[in-house]
Design an enzyme around this catalytic site. Structure first.
Site, mmCIF file in Angstrom:
data_model
loop_
_atom_site.group_PDB
_atom_site.id
_atom_site.type_symbol
_atom_site.label_atom_id
_atom_site.label_comp_id
_atom_site.label_asym_id
_atom_site.label_seq_id
_atom_site.Cartn_x
_atom_site.Cartn_y
_atom_site.Cartn_z
ATOM 1 N N ARG A 48 43.030 34.118 28.997
ATOM 2 C CA ARG A 48 43.225 32.841 29.685
ATOM 3 C C ARG A 48 44.607 32.229 29.421
ATOM 4 N NH1 ARG A 48 38.803 29.646 30.808
ATOM 5 N NH2 ARG A 48 37.665 30.876 29.273
ATOM 6 N N GLU A 107 43.809 39.255 21.420
ATOM 7 C CA GLU A 107 43.485 39.595 22.804
ATOM 8 C C GLU A 107 43.477 38.374 23.714
ATOM 9 O OE1 GLU A 107 40.230 43.015 21.797
ATOM 10 O OE2 GLU A 107 39.520 40.952 21.964
ATOM 11 N N PRO A 108 44.624 37.748 23.902
ATOM 12 C CA PRO A 108 44.638 36.571 24.771
ATOM 13 C C PRO A 108 44.473 36.944 26.243
ATOM 14 C CG PRO A 108 46.875 37.141 24.116
ATOM 15 C CD PRO A 108 45.958 38.069 23.360
ATOM 16 N N CYS A 125 27.831 27.184 51.533
ATOM 17 C CA CYS A 125 26.565 26.517 51.814
ATOM 18 C C CYS A 125 25.749 26.358 50.547
ATOM 19 C CB CYS A 125 25.806 27.276 52.887
ATOM 20 S SG CYS A 125 26.644 27.113 54.456
ATOM 21 N N GLU A 126 26.201 25.459 49.699
ATOM 22 C CA GLU A 126 25.618 25.136 48.400
ATOM 23 C C GLU A 126 26.057 23.721 48.096
ATOM 24 O OE1 GLU A 126 24.098 26.423 45.594
ATOM 25 O OE2 GLU A 126 23.612 28.288 46.643
ATOM 26 N N TYR A 165 40.223 33.879 35.395
ATOM 27 C CA TYR A 165 38.836 33.879 35.842
ATOM 28 C C TYR A 165 38.684 33.192 37.200
ATOM 29 C CZ TYR A 165 38.665 35.135 30.974
ATOM 30 O OH TYR A 165 38.928 35.756 29.782
HETATM 31 C C1 LIG Z 1 37.104 37.563 27.333
HETATM 32 C C2 LIG Z 1 37.590 38.214 26.108
HETATM 33 C C3 LIG Z 1 38.876 37.968 25.652
HETATM 34 C C4 LIG Z 1 39.812 36.987 26.307
HETATM 35 O O1 LIG Z 1 39.327 35.692 26.191
HETATM 36 P P1 LIG Z 1 40.241 34.466 26.669
HETATM 37 O O2 LIG Z 1 39.385 33.282 26.442
HETATM 38 O O3 LIG Z 1 40.528 34.693 28.113
HETATM 39 O O4 LIG Z 1 41.471 34.490 25.846
HETATM 40 C C5 LIG Z 1 39.314 38.665 24.545
HETATM 41 N N1 LIG Z 1 38.508 39.540 23.906
HETATM 42 C C6 LIG Z 1 37.249 39.788 24.315
HETATM 43 C C7 LIG Z 1 36.431 40.760 23.574
HETATM 44 C C8 LIG Z 1 36.744 39.137 25.426
HETATM 45 O O5 LIG Z 1 35.505 39.386 25.818
#
Ligand SMILES: *Cc1c(COP(=O)(O)O)cnc(C)c1O
Length: 439
Positions: free
Chosen positions: A293, A290-291, A361-362, A390
């Site tokens: 980023r 599940e990539p 404003c921080e 993100y």
């Molecule tokens: C956030 C998340 C991802 C993706 O993470 P990356 O660091 O963006 O690759 C994959 N699986 C789950 C369950 C997540 O919460």
């Protein structure tokens, strides 16, 4: 420092996808998120070619859409042969509106509401990644009501820490996510779902963290999982069809970051799963990843206009941009580090060390400490690199800043994929309190 299709043209301007970033700001305004579509394609292809070394293996790579969810991005993920992770009804709605096939969507989250689960079942979602006992109960109830089964994986915490920032560490024992292997919760959940009529139990999921730079965490997690798979095979006759090892593959925000090639992570994951399956005489499960980023992070760039600056003699020089923590929360939230290029003077020598401040404003709204850039003046365009993951997805309306526009660029062309918000958009949901509304 430049990534993907980023180049410097004869005018000394930064280009992305063959498009001059100075022209992009003229056309679409600033701040502006720009995505290098070719770079996204290349990242998706890197997973394909890494897995293609193992032709007997069934695998799926799901784009974790929380990194950047929009209709265009979800459509691109579909074109690239990725399946999709969603973590909310809103992300699922986006995917459905984008025409993403529901059977290739996985639904995550530690507190999916009944309404969200109901929605997911209504659209015939591919897989629900079940996080906790309450969710098992909710799903049993909802599936029974409609007499319809659903595919599930159980999210387990394998008790492994990946090297990452504490705030985004999710695989260790003390986590709000998933069933613990170590304390027996996972085994109890396995027993429950094996006995379920409606929950079609396909396997396990884990996600050990984010911005991971080595393969050790993945290997340890898989080793740990197989200890239990072997026990459950003997005691419960459970066989795991799918092993989803999550995302978290690191990217290079700056020179401190040393990510591995995508194929190195995949080789480590696949060979560890194969070796463990062999050692325990189990069939090799489907491997899902599940990539998020790594698909979109380096492909994204944020363009800002420089405005005010302030030199405090002997201390530092602040240079302010027309955005900040509202469009990039990560520096304030995680002390995340970024690099920047002066996009309209991209071939000039870096002669100044400045602090890039946002306009919120921080005092903490600092995008980059000690950025090395050429001598700058107001009106210059600053490109902050690697903001594709993100960034927009964590954007907010602090100080009532409208969210910037998003454009895709490729082969010398740009395409608007999310419109810039207007002031009117900001008050769209406001209701008047005074008798005579003033707007
Ligand atoms: C956030 C998340 C991802 C993706 O993470 P990356 O660091 O963006 O690759 C994959 N699986 C789950 C369950 C997540 O919460």
């Amino acid at each position: 420092m430049l990534r993907g299709t980023q180049r410097v043209n004869e005018k000394g301007h930064l280009t992305i996808g063959g498009v001059d970033t100075v022209d992009l700001v003229k056309q679409y305004g600033s701040p502006l998120y720009v995505y290098d579509v070719q770079h996204i394609r290349d990242q998706a292809k890197a997973f394909q070619s890494a897995f293609s070394k193992y032709p007997s293996l069934t695998w799926h790579a799901a784009y974790a859409s929380k990194a950047f969810s929009s209709i265009a991005m979800v459509q691109l993920a579909n074109d690239l042969g990725l399946s999709l992770d969603v973590v909310s009804g809103g992300e699922l709605f986006t995917a459905m509106k984008a025409g993403f096939p529901a059977k290739s969507i996985q639904f995550h989250g530690n507190n999916k509401t009944i309404d969200e689960l109901d929605y997911a079942l209504n659209v015939n979602i591919g897989t629900i990644i079940v996080d906790n006992f309450y969710e098992i109960e909710c799903l049993e109830y909802l599936c029974k009501e409609r007499q319809k089964p659903v595919n599930i994986l159980l999210r387990i915490t394998p008790g492994v820490e990946a090297h990452t920032h504490d705030y985004i560490m999710t695989g260790q024992e003390d986590s709000k996510f998933g069933f613990s292997l170590v304390n027996g919760a996972a085994e109890e959940a396995v027993k429950q779902v094996m006995n379920s009529t409606y929950l079609q139990f396909r396997g396990l999921h884990c996600h050990i963290g984010s911005q991971i730079f080595d393969t050790e965490g993945f290997k340890l997690a898989i080793n740990n999982i197989y200890k239990y798979l072997s026990k459950w095979k003997k005691e419960l006759d459970f066989s795991c069809e799918v092993l989803n090892v999550g995302g978290g593959f690191g990217i290079k925000y700056n020179n401190d970051d040393q990510p591995l090639p995508i194929s190195t992570y995949i080789d480590a994951i696949v060979t560890t799963v194969m070796a463990e399956s062999d050692a325990h005489q189990m069939p090799i499960p489907e491997i899902w990843i599940e990539p998020g980023r790594v698909i979109v992070g380096e492909a994204g760039t944020t363009l800002y206009k420089l405005g005010s600056s302030k030199t405090i003699p002997g201390i530092r020089k602040y240079v302010s941009v027309d955005g900040g923590m509202a469009d990039n929360l990560r520096p304030a939230l995680y002390q995340a580090k970024y690099e920047a290029v002066l996009a309209n003077k991209a071939s000039a020598k870096d002669t100044e060390v400045v602090t890039i401040a946002g306009k919120c404003c921080e005092s903490g709204d600092i995008l980059i400490h000690d950025a090395k850039i050429p001598k700058s003046e107001s009106g210059d365009i600053l490109a902050v690199l690697c903001t594709g993951a993100y960034g927009y997805s964590m954007a907010n309306h602090y100080n009532r800043l409208p969210k910037p526009a998003v454009v895709f660029v490729e082969n010398g062309e740009s395409k608007l994929v999310i419109q810039r918000e207007t002031y009117e958009d900001l008050i769209r949901f406001d209701c008047s309190y005074s008798q005579e509304p003033t707007h």
